[in-house]
Motif scaffolding. Structure first.
Motif, PDB file in Angstrom:
ATOM      1  N   PRO A  54       0.831  -1.203   0.000  1.00 61.42           N
ATOM      2  CA  PRO A  54       0.000   0.000   0.000  1.00 61.42           C
ATOM      3  C   PRO A  54       0.864   1.252   0.000  1.00 61.42           C
ATOM      4  O   PRO A  54       1.955   1.270   0.578  1.00 61.42           O
ATOM      5  N   PRO A  55       0.408   2.305  -0.678  1.00 57.15           N
ATOM      6  CA  PRO A  55       1.188   3.549  -0.694  1.00 57.15           C
ATOM      7  C   PRO A  55       1.218   4.170   0.702  1.00 57.15           C
ATOM      8  O   PRO A  55       0.321   3.944   1.511  1.00 57.15           O
ATOM      9  N   GLU A  56       2.287   4.911   0.945  1.00 53.85           N
ATOM     10  CA  GLU A  56       2.390   5.591   2.238  1.00 53.85           C
ATOM     11  C   GLU A  56       1.271   6.606   2.362  1.00 53.85           C
ATOM     12  O   GLU A  56       0.876   7.221   1.370  1.00 53.85           O
ATOM     13  N   PRO A  57       0.768   6.783   3.577  1.00 55.69           N
ATOM     14  CA  PRO A  57      -0.306   7.773   3.737  1.00 55.69           C
ATOM     15  C   PRO A  57       0.208   9.165   3.375  1.00 55.69           C
ATOM     16  O   PRO A  57       1.345   9.514   3.675  1.00 55.69           O
ATOM     17  N   THR A  58      -0.648   9.937   2.714  1.00 51.09           N
ATOM     18  CA  THR A  58      -0.228  11.281   2.334  1.00 51.09           C
ATOM     19  C   THR A  58      -0.367  12.212   3.534  1.00 51.09           C
ATOM     20  O   THR A  58      -1.336  12.134   4.294  1.00 51.09           O
ATOM     21  N   LEU A  59       0.604  13.044   3.684  1.00 55.02           N
ATOM     22  CA  LEU A  59       0.613  14.003   4.787  1.00 55.02           C
ATOM     23  C   LEU A  59      -0.148  15.254   4.378  1.00 55.02           C
ATOM     24  O   LEU A  59      -0.205  15.589   3.189  1.00 55.02           O
ATOM     25  N   PRO A  60      -0.702  15.952   5.352  1.00 53.13           N
ATOM     26  CA  PRO A  60      -1.365  17.219   4.996  1.00 53.13           C
ATOM     27  C   PRO A  60      -0.333  18.191   4.435  1.00 53.13           C
ATOM     28  O   PRO A  60       0.849  18.139   4.767  1.00 53.13           O
ATOM     29  N   LYS A  61      -0.809  19.057   3.567  1.00 53.67           N
ATOM     30  CA  LYS A  61       0.078  20.037   2.941  1.00 53.67           C
ATOM     31  C   LYS A  61       0.698  20.917   4.028  1.00 53.67           C
ATOM     32  O   LYS A  61       0.015  21.370   4.941  1.00 53.67           O
ATOM     33  N   LEU A  62       1.980  21.126   3.931  1.00 54.81           N
ATOM     34  CA  LEU A  62       2.710  21.936   4.905  1.00 54.81           C
ATOM     35  C   LEU A  62       2.378  23.405   4.693  1.00 54.81           C
ATOM     36  O   LEU A  62       2.377  23.892   3.564  1.00 54.81           O
ATOM     37  N   LYS A  63       2.092  24.093   5.771  1.00 53.79           N
ATOM     38  CA  LYS A  63       1.794  25.518   5.695  1.00 53.79           C
ATOM     39  C   LYS A  63       3.072  26.259   5.287  1.00 53.79           C
ATOM     40  O   LYS A  63       4.160  25.956   5.762  1.00 53.79           O
ATOM     41  N   LYS A  64       2.926  27.230   4.412  1.00 57.67           N
ATOM     42  CA  LYS A  64       4.088  27.973   3.917  1.00 57.67           C
ATOM     43  C   LYS A  64       4.762  28.735   5.043  1.00 57.67           C
ATOM     44  O   LYS A  64       4.104  29.389   5.843  1.00 57.67           O
ATOM     45  N   GLU A  80       8.960  11.325  13.105  1.00 62.15           N
ATOM     46  CA  GLU A  80       7.771  10.473  13.156  1.00 62.15           C
ATOM     47  C   GLU A  80       6.905  10.530  11.897  1.00 62.15           C
ATOM     48  O   GLU A  80       6.477   9.512  11.381  1.00 62.15           O
ATOM     49  N   ASP A  81       6.642  11.738  11.378  1.00 54.13           N
ATOM     50  CA  ASP A  81       5.773  11.830  10.199  1.00 54.13           C
ATOM     51  C   ASP A  81       6.501  11.492   8.895  1.00 54.13           C
ATOM     52  O   ASP A  81       5.885  11.264   7.868  1.00 54.13           O
ATOM     53  N   GLY A  82       7.824  11.457   8.918  1.00 54.22           N
ATOM     54  CA  GLY A  82       8.613  11.068   7.750  1.00 54.22           C
ATOM     55  C   GLY A  82       8.712  12.109   6.659  1.00 54.22           C
ATOM     56  O   GLY A  82       9.178  11.825   5.562  1.00 54.22           O
ATOM     57  N   ARG A  83       8.321  13.338   6.945  1.00 53.60           N
ATOM     58  CA  ARG A  83       8.358  14.399   5.929  1.00 53.60           C
ATOM     59  C   ARG A  83       9.812  14.715   5.561  1.00 53.60           C
ATOM     60  O   ARG A  83      10.684  14.755   6.402  1.00 53.60           O
ATOM     61  N   VAL A  84      10.021  14.968   4.255  1.00 53.93           N
ATOM     62  CA  VAL A  84      11.354  15.294   3.749  1.00 53.93           C
ATOM     63  C   VAL A  84      11.279  16.616   2.993  1.00 53.93           C
ATOM     64  O   VAL A  84      10.476  16.774   2.076  1.00 53.93           O
ATOM     65  N   LEU A  85      12.128  17.573   3.400  1.00 58.50           N
ATOM     66  CA  LEU A  85      12.234  18.860   2.712  1.00 58.50           C
ATOM     67  C   LEU A  85      13.642  18.998   2.159  1.00 58.50           C
ATOM     68  O   LEU A  85      14.608  18.536   2.760  1.00 58.50           O
ATOM     69  N   VAL A  95       9.559  17.265  -0.596  1.00 64.71           N
ATOM     70  CA  VAL A  95       9.837  16.152  -1.506  1.00 64.71           C
ATOM     71  C   VAL A  95       9.401  14.822  -0.907  1.00 64.71           C
ATOM     72  O   VAL A  95       9.891  13.770  -1.314  1.00 64.71           O
ATOM     73  N   THR A  96       8.465  14.866   0.037  1.00 61.61           N
ATOM     74  CA  THR A  96       8.033  13.649   0.722  1.00 61.61           C
ATOM     75  C   THR A  96       7.506  12.604  -0.253  1.00 61.61           C
ATOM     76  O   THR A  96       7.754  11.409  -0.073  1.00 61.61           O
ATOM     77  N   LYS A  97       6.815  13.025  -1.317  1.00 66.54           N
ATOM     78  CA  LYS A  97       6.316  12.031  -2.278  1.00 66.54           C
ATOM     79  C   LYS A  97       7.465  11.367  -3.043  1.00 66.54           C
ATOM     80  O   LYS A  97       7.272  10.324  -3.643  1.00 66.54           O
ATOM     81  N   GLY A  98       8.655  11.932  -2.997  1.00 71.45           N
ATOM     82  CA  GLY A  98       9.851  11.318  -3.581  1.00 71.45           C
ATOM     83  C   GLY A  98      10.750  10.744  -2.496  1.00 71.45           C
ATOM     84  O   GLY A  98      11.962  10.681  -2.653  1.00 71.45           O
ATOM     85  N   LYS A  99      10.136  10.306  -1.401  1.00 69.93           N
ATOM     86  CA  LYS A  99      10.881   9.830  -0.238  1.00 69.93           C
ATOM     87  C   LYS A  99      11.813   8.664  -0.566  1.00 69.93           C
ATOM     88  O   LYS A  99      12.875   8.519   0.028  1.00 69.93           O
ATOM     89  N   ARG A 100      11.431   7.854  -1.531  1.00 70.61           N
ATOM     90  CA  ARG A 100      12.305   6.724  -1.871  1.00 70.61           C
ATOM     91  C   ARG A 100      13.639   7.201  -2.448  1.00 70.61           C
ATOM     92  O   ARG A 100      14.607   6.464  -2.474  1.00 70.61           O
ATOM     93  N   PHE A 101      13.677   8.450  -2.905  1.00 70.41           N
ATOM     94  CA  PHE A 101      14.926   9.028  -3.409  1.00 70.41           C
ATOM     95  C   PHE A 101      15.627   9.875  -2.347  1.00 70.41           C
ATOM     96  O   PHE A 101      16.834   9.773  -2.173  1.00 70.41           O
TER      97      PHE A 101
END
Length: 196
Positions: A54-64, A80-85, A95-101
């Motif tokens: 299953p795809p990783e759960p999508t995180l809410p959009k980060l506030k600017k 914990e949330d795994g977000r990558v900037l 770039v969280t949706k490209g976390k595998r990279f």
């Protein structure tokens, strides 16, 4: 009729001769077992149902918002949330949706939570400094490379703010501000970086 019986007898003799050669030689027996095992693996792999991950759960959009180098380091994908900037040319992208990279274990994990500009400019998958990097020593070809990478990041990932220079005040992004004015503000920061 005699020829058919003779032919059948000869083929039986050939088959029994081959079987005795296989059974009597340990090397031949091992090779036949290996071939049978490989055929089994090939057939099994073709009949196996591929497992669904299953795809990783999508995180809410980060506030600017704007980030210091220290604040950016917290977003390397290990939290914990795994977000990558990743910062490129003064702009910070999610770039969280490209976390595998860009996440832990990925080929570009060194850029997670960091300013990747110099690495992208010099085709190096490493970060040369942990401090703010003004890129002023890059030549025109390297800066063009950074701009090309930045364009790719803009197309593929969400822009979440800018990377602050030491002593620079963060921009106040209001909730009502539309994305085009934020992009203009952040893009302007990138332009200032190129001229410094």
């Amino acid at each position: 009729m005699f020829n058919m019986a003779e032919s059948a007898s000869e083929s039986g003799n050939i088959f029994s001769h081959i079987m005795s050669e296989i059974i009597e030689s340990p090397l031949n027996l091992a090779l036949v077992c290996l071939i049978a095992f490989l055929i089994y693996k090939i057939v099994k792999s073709r009949t196996e149902v591929p497992s669904f991950t299953p795809p990783e759960p999508t995180l809410p959009k980060l506030k600017k918002r704007d980030f210091t180098v220290e604040e950016l380091k917290k977003y390397d994908g290990t939290q914990e949330d795994g977000r990558v900037l990743v910062a490129v040319n003064g702009n910070v992208y999610d770039v969280t949706k490209g976390k595998r990279f860009y996440g832990p274990g990925g080929p570009y994990a060194a850029f997670g939570g960091k300013d990747a500009s110099r690495g992208l400019a010099t085709f190096s998958v490493s970060v040369k400094t942990e401090e703010y990097d003004d890129l002023s020593d890059l030549n025109s070809m390297e800066m063009e490379s950074v701009r090309e990478w930045e364009a790719q990041f803009k197309d593929k990932y969400d822009l979440v703010g800018k990377l602050l220079k030491p002593g620079e005040e963060p921009t106040n992004y209001s909730d009502e501000e539309d994305e085009s004015s934020v992009a203009t503000t952040v893009g302007g920061a990138g332009e200032r970086t190129k001229e410094d």
